[in-house]
Design an enzyme around this catalytic site. Structure first.
Site, PDB file in Angstrom:
ATOM      1  N   GLY A  35      44.225  29.610  46.412  1.00  0.00           N
ATOM      2  CA  GLY A  35      43.930  30.349  45.109  1.00  0.00           C
ATOM      3  C   GLY A  35      43.724  31.836  45.072  1.00  0.00           C
ATOM      4  N   CYS A  36      43.421  32.208  43.750  1.00  0.00           N
ATOM      5  CA  CYS A  36      43.140  33.733  43.667  1.00  0.00           C
ATOM      6  C   CYS A  36      41.864  34.150  43.957  1.00  0.00           C
ATOM      7  CB  CYS A  36      43.767  34.175  42.242  1.00  0.00           C
ATOM      8  SG  CYS A  36      43.093  33.072  40.896  1.00  0.00           S
ATOM      9  N   TYR A  37      41.086  33.322  43.090  1.00  0.00           N
ATOM     10  CA  TYR A  37      39.439  33.431  43.414  1.00  0.00           C
ATOM     11  C   TYR A  37      39.194  33.257  44.840  1.00  0.00           C
ATOM     12  CZ  TYR A  37      38.673  33.813  38.273  1.00  0.00           C
ATOM     13  OH  TYR A  37      38.429  33.987  37.075  1.00  0.00           O
ATOM     14  N   THR A  60      40.916  33.664  47.477  1.00  0.00           N
ATOM     15  CA  THR A  60      41.533  34.900  48.249  1.00  0.00           C
ATOM     16  C   THR A  60      40.300  35.808  48.468  1.00  0.00           C
ATOM     17  OG1 THR A  60      43.734  33.993  47.822  1.00  0.00           O
ATOM     18  CG2 THR A  60      43.191  36.337  48.826  1.00  0.00           C
ATOM     19  N   ALA A  61      39.934  36.233  47.141  1.00  0.00           N
ATOM     20  CA  ALA A  61      39.111  37.452  47.273  1.00  0.00           C
ATOM     21  C   ALA A  61      37.684  37.079  47.982  1.00  0.00           C
ATOM     22  CB  ALA A  61      39.057  37.982  45.539  1.00  0.00           C
TER      23      ALA A  61
END
Lengths: 339, 339, 339, 339
Positions: B148-150, B152-153
């Site tokens: 997921g995007c969150y 990953t960061a």
């Protein structure tokens, strides 16, 4: 104290009406309604928490009549015409922010809004609520068709020229740019953040429903039909309209005289500001205000006039102008609630 | 030439996959499908006019199997699990951009997505596609659960610290801010331009579905459960995520050593950049790229570490990372198509 | 009628002061000055055309003393301290929007603003103008240090908890996000449109000059020093601050009791709104208002409280709060000019 | 492998050139310089970290000559003319992105740029780099005057009509709207975030320096002078230009024929897309691409044609077109690096 009703609180127009009327010294909001939304106004628009305890009900004609002296209709087009008749009959003043009573020929509604007008009888009664041009009639009227946002900027930008020198106008092109709230609170993909932000586009090119409204009143001011081209665009901002108006002149005009004409025309107007020579109008100078700012530039050959005109589409182009009209109808200070 | 299929072209993830794969030297898009949308890809996304003649069809398993070596699934959550099984059975490589195979415990789907997982058998097979951490397993896998995007960061921002000094971490608070494309192409009032522009808000506070994904993999890296607090916010921009991560340390650490740890950890990584000392990360430096930028600031008492981590949510946080995974699976230059 | 002066009209704070005071029923702007800018106010800010004929002069103490009862100083930091002394000596009320008199220890100015404080004598006299906390002292004071924008949102978000349960607070992390007007009218590359738009970043991480102001007043309210971590970020919007505040608790607390505590604490406050349960605060609900909206979320283990607090940095965080203070000092309706 | 130099890396044009050339298969960046900025390119533009180790030096002619086959000049106007001469003399190919060699009459520089042209000798040599119109000449030239951003959108929008039916054109009004990067990296109040965001304005009305460039090449295509009115506006977006072009026709034309004319004219062009009937162009479809999208609308009376034309001002309107020109000059695939 004027008892004012707002019908259509869930839309942007209704919201700004609420904001203005809550601070109006001579009016009190006594009735709030909507087509489908119900509940506390500050649940519908949390910005109003701590400012009002009003509750929005489904529209009920009897209640509106009982509780209001004046009713603001901020309904979708083709909805206002369903409720205007009974309100007028009951002796209520009505200020309609929809397009339903702006066009004089009922047939135009068929052409531009694709619907039959169901209240033709009251079409003739409505006074077009552009105070700078129709103040006298507004002051005596009980029923106002509040101007559209695009027409307001266009007509104010053109009024001095067209009223006084309508015979010298060869053609008019209006390149209009509007913030996204102009589309209303419609939930559609084209108005999603990712589709508007960092974007810009024209829409309804040569085919926008405000075109006949602009034509009709330019014609009225000029005393003859004027050819108008109108192309709107969608700006990635919330509020504000800028129109760049190109007027081809039949003969050379003088910059000094045009400047003089505009300043005199709007000299006593509280809400129209002709920009100082050399200054350009900017949307940021009128957002959240009831002002219309206008600037003029004449081409070197003096045969093309470029007029730029800016307003806040929700204030001067809707709710602010509506309250201005109310102030005129009641003979109170025109600026009340609006400065 | 790898024959790649994109399922879910109408969403933002599918669009960016198309954009990347069209320029990939070792892959060719041979199949495009969606759940409901059909028609020319360049009608769905006019930005692709002149770049592709591909046509999107309703998803058909037989076609996908026939036409593709690898299938990218850019479907809504709970949709991917319906099509993964047959594709794997047919020997196809699958890279799933949805959340459907990221959590190891099927019961978590019930808790966080409010739905039963219908393909539990393949849950265990999926390799979590965070290349910087799981490269070796990705290279041997045929089925990738793309992060997921969150997460990953968050995971890239925390990986060096948590992997090496997990025992020194007392608590982790992740304050995340995401551009609006993170919500997908959902048409809902909360994502309308006028409701996002000039606005900012937290949402799903302590209750976002990416929380268990972050916890699971932090736990894996640390070798023990780590308490994580996660609060996402909605930024009025199209693309990009910035996470400000507050790590409370059980003992004092040294700035120089932390800096050294991070630089060594990511030394050979093509897509992670540890910022120069004193420089802050900014979303504009990673938008439209597959990079993750990370900066570290240690408190004066050396017991709180503030990590800022930025990615483009649609590239490194979705489609770019997916292609990175494909590159690893096929043993080609990891950077192909992504620099 | 209170005769009010605005010194520093060319900045955003001065502009909003002008906007508010022009509509204030009990005050009249009698003097406008700036450090360098001179000329008509409506040339400096064209938005005021048609609303004022005031002219801005270079600051002149004798004039200020002669023409004003109260002087608002909207000057850059380290400039206010040059003019406050004589104004107080002349018996004028002063409301200072700069940071110059907010910190009690002069040495802190050296640390955080890198300058010697040149008016230490008046440092002690200044009352911190946070009405919700220091109303009684404000009402008797002639000299107000108006709170900073970040501290306003932080202190109001934390006041009930810290005042009543300061002993239960283990640590406080404030993740703050501010619109760009917070940086003032500074012309610098970092604030150019192309560098802010579609961007987001943290700045002055653990090193922002508002940190000691927050610490000082939290300490005062709690009766002991509280460890505070503060990280600001730059939002791509004009106005508004949202702070997400993470409070680690030493013992479990109850959501119902916290909710109750906050509602009672702010029950009679005209400008603080505790959000309904489940609702999140949003910047759009407070922009252009003097409200501070607060929402609470307690973690499942009840040991972490997440407080979100929003204000308009130029209104509640500057000019609006300044006028609120004036209203209190003069014993008039606190809401005058602000609702 | 073409050895390419970029002079003026600190500006937006230089940055996009770097971005494109880093991925170009037939070119290598061998030299980077600027007027004042020096240092690592990835310190100047952190977005390039991990993609290049190039270092920017102060411009040095001998170095440029030694290291480059082709030099891109992305310098401010009136700066390019100082370095072009020696580069051409040394046999280098030069692609100049400034305005310095676009106008054929040196006297126009005095009128529009308020400066004497100091390299008149090379004015005549420069080939105007609009590939769709001057491809043959570009392919044989060693010195390209790369078109301005506004002229690119205008000329491509008008080329088919004016080239084939120039005699039928009565007048042309170009209402242009540009993103803020069009102003370059200039640090000035008018381009600060708070002054551009949520704003819109016209500027240099009837007085913009791109007007003679547009006139000159329209005249060339039509074989006679055409009267052109040009009014630019500033959009609150980073990149992109949309021009709404109003062409008054001397006689009625047919929509079908116009559509046909445009499609045939651009049939083989890789970077011009004529929109499907009924579709409007949008800036978002061309941002970060080298495409120009064009749509046509004919008025009901068939005597007014409205053309909308969109480009990315930094790509098709600057760096992308420059690389397109390089590709043509070197006889390689025109699309290389640009799709």
């Amino acid at each position: 104290m004027i008892r004012a009703g707002i019908v259509g609180i869930s839309g942007f127009g209704g919201k700004v009406l609420m904001d203005i009327l809550l601070n109006h010294r001579d009016a009190r909001i006594t009735y709030v309604a909507a087509n489908s939304t119900v509940g506390r106004v500050d649940d519908i628009w949390p910005v109003f928490r701590g400012r009002t305890d009003l509750v929005c009900a489904k529209y009920d004609q009897a209640q509106a009549v009982e509780l209001c002296d004046v009713v603001f209709l901020a309904l979708p087009h083709m909805e206002s015409m369903k409720v205007v008749g009974p309100l007028l009959k009951a002796g209520k003043k009505v200020i309609d922010l929809s397009a339903d009573y702006r066009l004089k020929k009922a047939s135009l509604y068929k052409t531009w809004y694709n619907a039959e007008h169901t209240d033709r009888r009251n079409l003739a009664k409505a006074v077009y609520g552009l105070p700078e041009i129709f103040r006298a009639r507004i002051s005596k009227s009980g029923f106002i068709a509040n101007p559209g946002c695009y027409p307001t900027a266009a007509l104010l930008g053109l009024a001095p020229l067209v009223s006084v020198h309508g015979d010298k106008v060869a053609s008019i092109i209006i390149d209009a740019k509007s913030g996204t709230s102009g589309a209303g609170r419609k939930v559609a993909e084209g108005f999603m953040f990712c589709f508007v932000n960092e974007n810009f586009k024209a829409y309804r090119v040569l085919n926008h429903q405000h075109t006949p409204e602009i034509s009709q009143f330019l014609g009225k001011m000029a005393g003859r039909d004027l050819p108008v081209v109108f192309v709107p665009h969608l700006l990635p901002i919330n509020n504000g309209i800028l129109e760049t108006i190109y007027v081809t002149l039949k003969e050379k005009m003088s910059e000094a005289k045009l400047d003089d004409l505009y300043r005199k025309f709007y000299k006593t107007e509280p809400f129209v500001r002709v920009s100082p020579k050399g200054a350009q109008v900017e949307i940021r100078n009128v957002v959240d205000t009831n002002f219309c700012d206008i600037a003029l530039t004449l081409s070197p050959d003096r045969k093309l006039l470029v007029i730029t005109s800016v307003i806040d589409n929700l204030v001067k182009g809707a709710a602010g102008q509506a309250v201005h009209n109310m102030n005129i109808m009641y003979g109170i200070d025109e600026r009340e609630g609006l400065l």
